[in-house]
Each structure stands twice: as structure tokens, then as C-alpha cells.
Design an enzyme around this catalytic site. Structure first.
Site, PDB file in Angstrom:
ATOM      1  N   ARG A 119       0.824  -1.217   0.000  1.00  0.00           N
ATOM      2  CA  ARG A 119       0.000   0.000   0.000  1.00  0.00           C
ATOM      3  C   ARG A 119       0.852   1.259   0.000  1.00  0.00           C
ATOM      4  O   ARG A 119       0.516   2.238  -0.663  1.00  0.00           O
ATOM      5  CB  ARG A 119      -0.951  -0.030   1.209  1.00  0.00           C
ATOM      6  CG  ARG A 119      -1.868   1.190   1.340  1.00  0.00           C
ATOM      7  CD  ARG A 119      -2.501   1.644   0.042  1.00  0.00           C
ATOM      8  NE  ARG A 119      -3.117   0.583  -0.724  1.00  0.00           N
ATOM      9  CZ  ARG A 119      -3.402   0.681  -2.010  1.00  0.00           C
ATOM     10  NH1 ARG A 119      -3.083   1.791  -2.694  1.00  0.00           N
ATOM     11  NH2 ARG A 119      -3.968  -0.316  -2.648  1.00  0.00           N
ATOM     12  N   LYS A 154       0.673  25.059  -4.389  1.00  0.00           N
ATOM     13  CA  LYS A 154      -0.505  24.397  -3.818  1.00  0.00           C
ATOM     14  C   LYS A 154      -0.298  22.885  -3.863  1.00  0.00           C
ATOM     15  O   LYS A 154      -0.939  22.155  -4.620  1.00  0.00           O
ATOM     16  CB  LYS A 154      -1.760  24.804  -4.577  1.00  0.00           C
ATOM     17  CG  LYS A 154      -2.058  26.296  -4.479  1.00  0.00           C
ATOM     18  CD  LYS A 154      -3.229  26.686  -5.363  1.00  0.00           C
ATOM     19  CE  LYS A 154      -3.479  28.184  -5.323  1.00  0.00           C
ATOM     20  NZ  LYS A 154      -4.568  28.602  -6.235  1.00  0.00           N
ATOM     21  N   LYS A 186       2.084  39.617  -4.655  1.00  0.00           N
ATOM     22  CA  LYS A 186       0.656  39.425  -4.852  1.00  0.00           C
ATOM     23  C   LYS A 186      -0.113  40.631  -4.311  1.00  0.00           C
ATOM     24  O   LYS A 186       0.481  41.585  -3.801  1.00  0.00           O
ATOM     25  CB  LYS A 186       0.215  38.121  -4.198  1.00  0.00           C
ATOM     26  CG  LYS A 186       1.021  36.905  -4.684  1.00  0.00           C
ATOM     27  CD  LYS A 186       0.502  35.605  -4.157  1.00  0.00           C
ATOM     28  CE  LYS A 186      -0.752  35.195  -4.895  1.00  0.00           C
ATOM     29  NZ  LYS A 186      -1.203  33.827  -4.509  1.00  0.00           N
ATOM     30  N   GLU A 215       1.980  39.702  -9.578  1.00  0.00           N
ATOM     31  CA  GLU A 215       0.608  39.352  -9.928  1.00  0.00           C
ATOM     32  C   GLU A 215      -0.139  40.620 -10.343  1.00  0.00           C
ATOM     33  O   GLU A 215      -0.127  41.621  -9.628  1.00  0.00           O
ATOM     34  CB  GLU A 215      -0.085  38.708  -8.733  1.00  0.00           C
ATOM     35  CG  GLU A 215      -1.531  38.311  -9.012  1.00  0.00           C
ATOM     36  CD  GLU A 215      -2.205  37.761  -7.770  1.00  0.00           C
ATOM     37  OE1 GLU A 215      -2.421  36.548  -7.712  1.00  0.00           O
ATOM     38  OE2 GLU A 215      -2.501  38.567  -6.857  1.00  0.00           O
ATOM     39  N   ASP A 236      -3.721  37.363 -13.600  1.00  0.00           N
ATOM     40  CA  ASP A 236      -4.705  36.620 -12.824  1.00  0.00           C
ATOM     41  C   ASP A 236      -6.133  36.942 -13.258  1.00  0.00           C
ATOM     42  O   ASP A 236      -6.559  38.100 -13.234  1.00  0.00           O
ATOM     43  CB  ASP A 236      -4.528  36.945 -11.341  1.00  0.00           C
ATOM     44  CG  ASP A 236      -5.314  36.009 -10.447  1.00  0.00           C
ATOM     45  OD1 ASP A 236      -5.342  34.805 -10.736  1.00  0.00           O
ATOM     46  OD2 ASP A 236      -5.897  36.484  -9.453  1.00  0.00           O
TER      47      ASP A 236
END
Length: 299
Positions: A119, A154, A186, A215, A236
């Protein structure tokens, strides 16, 4: 490391550019998850210690492989813990496209070791191959254009290096690995600094040798970022027309562009047609389905 893994597995990790110590730490943790409450009681109850054999890892669905040397390291690490000898044959290679029924890895040794490792091997191999398969779908969709699919931060906690490796196996390009190898300004950074230019200049003062991406949500921000000296713009949630205009503004200045914002495969053609250099897809790592693979004991 070499006392735990065979030379072929060590070499395969090196060719993949994977840090052996970090991969081994992941393998150890995942084995410990299964064995923290004791040995594999089912396997030890049903198989005598002397039983040995051979098993194949087989693809159950079409996809793109990533993580074969990691899977091999799992069984070799467990074998070292148990004082057992195993032989692993990497039948396929990371980056290969597979069809249902294809054998990708073969392992021989004590059956208790093989079934206890099963597994953990499949969890890692399936997860990484799922990322590679999702990336390969984007690579195929962007074929014939200048755009390349790119990952994000992410990632599944603890698996970033492996997941970003899987993206490369699928034909994608890595974005920054962490927070220190590149800067990404950002909206919150801009709000804190007061403007795009102020944020850019602050980063340049603190980290003059680091590439800086900004961004941008609007074309005025694009112009401001270009004037400030950005190396790359993250565009974006822009429409195809806005993306095209942003590219038109950036190219004379030598500024690269990256489209971002909930993009799907259905968007690939229109986004690539804008002329962007990269397409940013967080879903490659945060939500790619695992590739279904199984371990089959030979009769």
C-alpha cells in the site's frame, strides 16, 4: 543511503534529480504510518516467513508514470528493516505513458515484505503518477503553442519535491520551489507596500539577485509592473482579450507572462492563443486524481 537502497535505485533517484535523503524521509514516514500500531498482522498470519515470490505493479488505467524509483525505495527500505533481500526491476520509466495491463515494476523477495510494502508503494506511485497524468493532459492540450503548463505551491504538505518532480515527468515546468528561491508579489503585498512599484522596489532592495514576478489583475497594473522592472507577470483572472493585450505590452520589454486563475483544459486553446509563456494550474498538484495501479502476485 546506499546501505538501504540498491545501486540501481540510488542511480534512478539521482537521474531524476531527487534528493535521496528527502525521498528516504518521506518513505520512512509513510511506512511508519502503516506500522505504528504493530506489524502487518494479516500478512504474518496468512504467510509463512519462508514464503517468497514475485509481484508486478500493473497499470489499471491509462496515464503517465512518476515515482517508480520512489516505489522501489519503499520495498527496499522495508526489506532492510526486516533483514530481507529483495530484487526490484524498473520495467518502465518515469514519464512513460502506460495503458491498462502494462507492467511498470517487478519485485521479488519474501512475500511478507512485498505485501506489507504494497500500500505504501502504491500510495506514493499512484499519487505522483496522477500528478504526472494531469500535467501530461495539459502538455498535450498546449502542444504546438509556445505556452508551457506550470505548477504552483498548492502542493500536498510534505510532498512538494516529489509532486513537482511528477509535474516535470508529465512535461510541465516548475514554478518556485518555496518562498526564497523567487519572489511573487501578490495583491496583499501590494496593499501592504502601497503600490506595485513600492512592493517591487522593496523586494529588490532586500533580495537583489532574486527573480521577481508580479501578480496583475488589470492592465494598468501590467504597465506599472513593466515600468518597475518585473521579470515575469502573473496575469490573474484576465479575459482572453486582456491576456492578449498584456502580452502585447510585455513582449517589447522582454517580460514573460503567465496566465492564472481557475483555468481548465477547456481554456487551454484560448489562453495559449494569447501568446502567454506559461499557464499556471494549481490543480496539477492539489487535486489530481491518483493513477490506479495494482500489485499482482505471480502464481
Amino acid at each position: 543511503m546506499t546501505t538501504i537502497a540498491s545501486r540501481p535505485v540510488v542511480d534512478a533517484l539521482a537521474r531524476a534529480g531527487l534528493p535521496a535523503d528527502e525521498v528516504l524521509a518521506v518513505v520512512e514516514r509513510t511506512l511508519d504510518e502503516d506500522l505504528a500500531w504493530g506489524p502487518d498482522v494479516t500478512t504474518e498470519a496468512t504467510l509463512p516467513a519462508e514464503a517468497s515470490g514475485t509481484a508486478d505493479v500493473v497499470a489499471r488505467q491509462p496515464g503517465c508514470l512518476a515515482g517508480l524509483p520512489v516505489a522501489a525505495l519503499v520495498v527496499e527500505t522495508l526489506a532492510a528493516r526486516q533483514g530481507a533481500d529483495v530484487t526490484v526491476d524498473l520495467v518502465a520509466a518515469d514519464g512513460d505513458r502506460v495503458r491498462p495491463g502494462d507492467v511498470v515494476l517487478t519485485v521479488s523477495g519474501p512475500l511478507r515484505c512485498l505485501l506489507t510494502a504494497e500500500r505504501t508503494m502504491l500510495n506514493l506511485l499512484g499519487q505522483l503518477s496522477g500528478v504526472a497524468t494531469a500535467t501530461a493532459a495539459w502538455t498535450d492540450a498546449l502542444a504546438g503553442t509556445q505556452a508551457r503548463v506550470r505548477d504552483t505551491r498548492k502542493t500536498v504538505p510534505g510532498l512538494r519535491v516529489l509532486q513537482k518532480y511528477a509535474v516535470r515527468c508529465g512535461g510541465g515546468v516548475n514554478h518556485r520551489m518555496g518562498l526564497g528561491d523567487a519572489a511573487l508579489i501578490k495583491d496583499n503585498h501590494v496593499a501592504a507596500a502601497g503600490s506595485v512599484r513600492a512592493a517591487f522596489e522593496a523586494v529588490r532592495r532586500v533580495a537583489p539577485g532574486v527573480a521577481v514576478e508580479v501578480e496583475c489583475d488589470t492592465l494598468p497594473q501590467v504597465r506599472e509592473a513593466i515600468d518597475a522592472g518585473a521579470d515575469l507577470l502573473l496575469l490573474d483572472n484576465m479575459t482572453p482579450d486582456e491576456l492578449s493585450e498584456a502580452v502585447r505590452l510585455c513582449r517589447p520589454a522582454g517580460v514573460r507572462t503567465e496566465a492564472s486563475g481557475g483555468l481548465t483544459l477547456a481554456d487551454a486553446a484560448s489562453v495559449a492563443a494569447s501568446g502567454v509563456d506559461y499557464v499556471s494550474v494549481g490543480g496539477l498538484t492539489h487535486s489530481a486524481p491518483v493513477l490506479d495501479l495494482g500489485l499482482d502476485l505471480r502464481a
